[in-house]
Design an enzyme around this catalytic site. Structure first.
Site, PDB file in Angstrom:
ATOM      1  CG  ASP A 172      15.516 -11.782  22.374  1.00  0.00           C
ATOM      2  OD1 ASP A 172      15.391 -10.949  23.290  1.00  0.00           O
ATOM      3  OD2 ASP A 172      16.591 -12.000  21.798  1.00  0.00           O
ATOM      4  CB  CYS A 204      19.465 -15.714  25.905  1.00  0.00           C
ATOM      5  SG  CYS A 204      19.229 -17.224  26.819  1.00  0.00           S
ATOM      6  N   PRO A 205      22.162 -14.387  26.905  1.00  0.00           N
ATOM      7  CG  PRO A 205      22.047 -12.223  27.766  1.00  0.00           C
ATOM      8  CD  PRO A 205      21.442 -13.117  26.729  1.00  0.00           C
ATOM      9  CB  SER A 232      24.738 -19.123  25.139  1.00  0.00           C
ATOM     10  OG  SER A 232      24.659 -17.748  25.378  1.00  0.00           O
ATOM     11  NE  ARG A 233      29.737 -16.570  29.107  1.00  0.00           N
ATOM     12  CZ  ARG A 233      30.294 -16.322  27.929  1.00  0.00           C
ATOM     13  NH1 ARG A 233      30.199 -17.203  26.940  1.00  0.00           N
ATOM     14  NH2 ARG A 233      30.967 -15.207  27.726  1.00  0.00           N
ATOM     15  CD  GLU A 262      33.102 -22.608  29.942  1.00  0.00           C
ATOM     16  OE1 GLU A 262      32.198 -23.126  29.285  1.00  0.00           O
ATOM     17  OE2 GLU A 262      33.783 -21.624  29.548  1.00  0.00           O
ATOM     18  CG  HIS A 294      34.067 -21.108  25.866  1.00  0.00           C
ATOM     19  ND1 HIS A 294      33.466 -20.727  27.037  1.00  0.00           N
ATOM     20  CD2 HIS A 294      33.787 -20.126  24.972  1.00  0.00           C
ATOM     21  CE1 HIS A 294      32.868 -19.553  26.852  1.00  0.00           C
ATOM     22  NE2 HIS A 294      33.049 -19.176  25.608  1.00  0.00           N
TER      23      HIS A 294
HETATM   24  P1  NAD Z   1      23.536 -10.183  22.054  1.00  0.00           P
HETATM   25  O1  NAD Z   1      23.551  -9.257  23.204  1.00  0.00           O
HETATM   26  O2  NAD Z   1      23.688  -9.633  20.665  1.00  0.00           O
HETATM   27  O3  NAD Z   1      22.187 -11.041  22.081  1.00  0.00           O
HETATM   28  C1  NAD Z   1      21.640 -11.608  23.232  1.00  0.00           C
HETATM   29  C2  NAD Z   1      20.150 -11.714  23.010  1.00  0.00           C
HETATM   30  O4  NAD Z   1      19.585 -12.397  24.146  1.00  0.00           O
HETATM   31  C3  NAD Z   1      19.459 -10.346  22.925  1.00  0.00           C
HETATM   32  O5  NAD Z   1      18.592 -10.305  21.810  1.00  0.00           O
HETATM   33  C4  NAD Z   1      18.663 -10.254  24.230  1.00  0.00           C
HETATM   34  O6  NAD Z   1      17.463  -9.524  24.110  1.00  0.00           O
HETATM   35  C5  NAD Z   1      18.387 -11.732  24.497  1.00  0.00           C
HETATM   36  N1  NAD Z   1      18.032 -11.998  25.895  1.00  0.00           N
HETATM   37  C6  NAD Z   1      18.472 -11.371  27.004  1.00  0.00           C
HETATM   38  N2  NAD Z   1      17.882 -11.912  28.102  1.00  0.00           N
HETATM   39  C7  NAD Z   1      17.065 -12.890  27.639  1.00  0.00           C
HETATM   40  C8  NAD Z   1      16.189 -13.793  28.284  1.00  0.00           C
HETATM   41  N3  NAD Z   1      16.035 -13.789  29.613  1.00  0.00           N
HETATM   42  N4  NAD Z   1      15.501 -14.655  27.514  1.00  0.00           N
HETATM   43  C9  NAD Z   1      15.645 -14.658  26.161  1.00  0.00           C
HETATM   44  N5  NAD Z   1      16.463 -13.822  25.498  1.00  0.00           N
HETATM   45  C10 NAD Z   1      17.163 -12.949  26.230  1.00  0.00           C
HETATM   46  O7  NAD Z   1      24.676 -11.255  22.370  1.00  0.00           O
HETATM   47  P2  NAD Z   1      25.405 -12.217  21.320  1.00  0.00           P
HETATM   48  O8  NAD Z   1      26.623 -11.539  20.799  1.00  0.00           O
HETATM   49  O9  NAD Z   1      24.417 -12.763  20.365  1.00  0.00           O
HETATM   50  O10 NAD Z   1      25.930 -13.363  22.308  1.00  0.00           O
HETATM   51  C11 NAD Z   1      25.031 -14.236  22.937  1.00  0.00           C
HETATM   52  C12 NAD Z   1      25.775 -15.043  23.982  1.00  0.00           C
HETATM   53  O11 NAD Z   1      26.689 -15.921  23.325  1.00  0.00           O
HETATM   54  C13 NAD Z   1      26.668 -14.217  24.913  1.00  0.00           C
HETATM   55  O12 NAD Z   1      25.926 -13.723  26.013  1.00  0.00           O
HETATM   56  C14 NAD Z   1      27.690 -15.209  25.354  1.00  0.00           C
HETATM   57  O13 NAD Z   1      27.247 -15.823  26.541  1.00  0.00           O
HETATM   58  C15 NAD Z   1      27.716 -16.255  24.243  1.00  0.00           C
HETATM   59  N6  NAD Z   1      28.973 -16.313  23.506  1.00  0.00           N
HETATM   60  C16 NAD Z   1      29.611 -17.502  23.399  1.00  0.00           C
HETATM   61  C17 NAD Z   1      30.802 -17.598  22.698  1.00  0.00           C
HETATM   62  C18 NAD Z   1      31.526 -18.905  22.500  1.00  0.00           C
HETATM   63  O14 NAD Z   1      32.706 -18.894  22.141  1.00  0.00           O
HETATM   64  N7  NAD Z   1      30.890 -20.033  22.696  1.00  0.00           N
HETATM   65  C19 NAD Z   1      31.350 -16.442  22.108  1.00  0.00           C
HETATM   66  C20 NAD Z   1      30.658 -15.236  22.237  1.00  0.00           C
HETATM   67  C21 NAD Z   1      29.474 -15.182  22.931  1.00  0.00           C
END
Ligand code: NAD
Length: 330
Positions: A172, A204-205, A232-233, A262, A294
């Site tokens: 992270d 991660c985002p 994630s994405r 998607e 998704h």
């Molecule tokens: P969050 O903000 O709590 O956590 C994201 C983490 O990624 C943070 O700890 C951040 O420091 C880290 N990060 C940021 N940039 C980074 C990088 N370049 N390299 C490594 N780590 C990095 O977010 P969350 O609630 O845990 O959600 C994570 C992701 O899950 C969201 O961004 C979204 O894309 C995805 N998501 C998917 C669904 C789904 O239905 N599939 C639902 C919700 C969220």
């Protein structure tokens, strides 16, 4: 306050309508884009979802229709041009952490399905085929899982894998002491984390830095036959590189809840249509690939939490307050 909700499905209508409030909802099925933006006319705010187009031209059109606020009913905000929103004076809020366990549990479900070939076993038994050939799995106990992004969802996923007896490593940009102290995981540089892991799970985002984070180079560094899970994405993964790695056997399993393209597929019933996306169709031919559309977030608890926070965000805006979930300056 009148609010237009784009990309709304019956379950969105139900969950948002269930929150006791006086919002005058205007539910629309179409996705938000430059053609549909004008349908928001007369509303003060809009509610948008993951595959709605919130690029600068669409935001400009929304602004010209009188929209003052965009409430995202999701955590990720990669689909909005925040700079343009700021310039236009549009307020933007999201739902940062509605139910991390919903997505975490889905990531683990994909892992278990791939590992024990449940997708194949289910079909076999329905055809009275009780052969076990090709269904051999492995014990999760003792395996190393790399969590890429240890935010709310990454840590929830790590806690579940810890329960299986897995060793947790992570990468992270901003390490969180809870991952070390509460989960007993170890932070490593990105390359070391993916090299050591039997399972890599992405949390991660999507940002310019993480676009195609997993590409041909990183796939080549993973253990031969390792498993990759992406909830994630989609664009965190170079899909063509993943197909090449699956073909060579370098990638042993791929579980996806998200896909780079998607927006043209997910959330719709296309079962009577020809899918023109050859990359997606190729993915579906692999026995060691499982894709869901998704649905990681899609639990009752998450939908209720998303609806409540979305309403809170809209009300904070309406009452001239600054909510902690805002992404733009007031
Ligand atoms: P969050 O903000 O709590 O956590 C994201 C983490 O990624 C943070 O700890 C951040 O420091 C880290 N990060 C940021 N940039 C980074 C990088 N370049 N390299 C490594 N780590 C990095 O977010 P969350 O609630 O845990 O959600 C994570 C992701 O899950 C969201 O961004 C979204 O894309 C995805 N998501 C998917 C669904 C789904 O239905 N599939 C639902 C919700 C969220």
């Amino acid at each position: 306050m009148k609010v237009t909700v784009f990309s709304s499905k019956p379950y969105d209508v139900a969950s948002l309508s269930q929150v006791p409030d006086t919002i005058d909802w205007h539910f629309l099925e179409p996705r938000l884009d430059s053609d549909t933006a004008k349908l928001a006319k007369g509303s003060e705010a809009i509610v948008a979802f993951v595959n709605d187009d919130l690029s600068a031209p669409v935001l400009t059109e929304l602004k010209s229709q009188g929209i003052k606020m965009v409430a995202l009913r999701c955590a990720g905000f990669n689909n909005i041009d925040l700079e343009a929103a700021n310039t236009l004076g549009l307020r933007v809020a999201r739902v940062p952490a509605y139910s991390p366990e919903a997505v975490a549990e889905h990531a683990v479900a994909l892992t278990m399905m791939l590992n024990r070939r449940l997708h194949r076993a289910y079909n076999r038994v329905r055809e009275n085929n009780f052969s076990l050939d090709g269904l051999l799995g492995f014990n999760l106990h003792g395996k190393t899982v790399a969590i890429i992004g240890t935010g709310a969802i990454g840590r929830a996923t790590a806690r579940i894998f810890k329960g299986f007896g897995c060793k947790l490593v992570a990468y992270d940009l901003y390490p969180n002491t809870a991952f070390n102290d509460d989960i007993g995981g170890q932070y490593l540089p990105f390359e070391q984390a993916i090299t050591q892991a039997d399972i890599v799970s992405l949390h991660c985002p999507l940002t310019p830095d993480t676009y195609h984070l997993i590409d041909a180079g990183s796939l080549a560094k993973m253990k031969k036959g390792a498993m990759l899970i992406n909830t994630s994405r989609g664009a965190l993964l170079d899909t063509q590189a993943a197909i090449d790695a699956l073909k060579s056997g370098q990638l042993g399993y791929l579980g996806l809840d998200v896909y780079e393209q998607e927006g043209d597929l997910f959330f719709e019933d296309l079962s009577n249509r020809i899918i023109p996306d050859d990359v997606f169709q190729r993915l579906l031919t692999f026995p060691n690939v499982v894709i869901t559309g998704h649905q990681g977030y899609f639990t009752q608890e998450a939908l209720s939490a998303i609806a409540q926070t979305t309403v809170d965000n809209l009300n904070a805006f309406h009452q001239g307050q600054l909510s902690g979930n805002e992404l733009t300056k007031a």
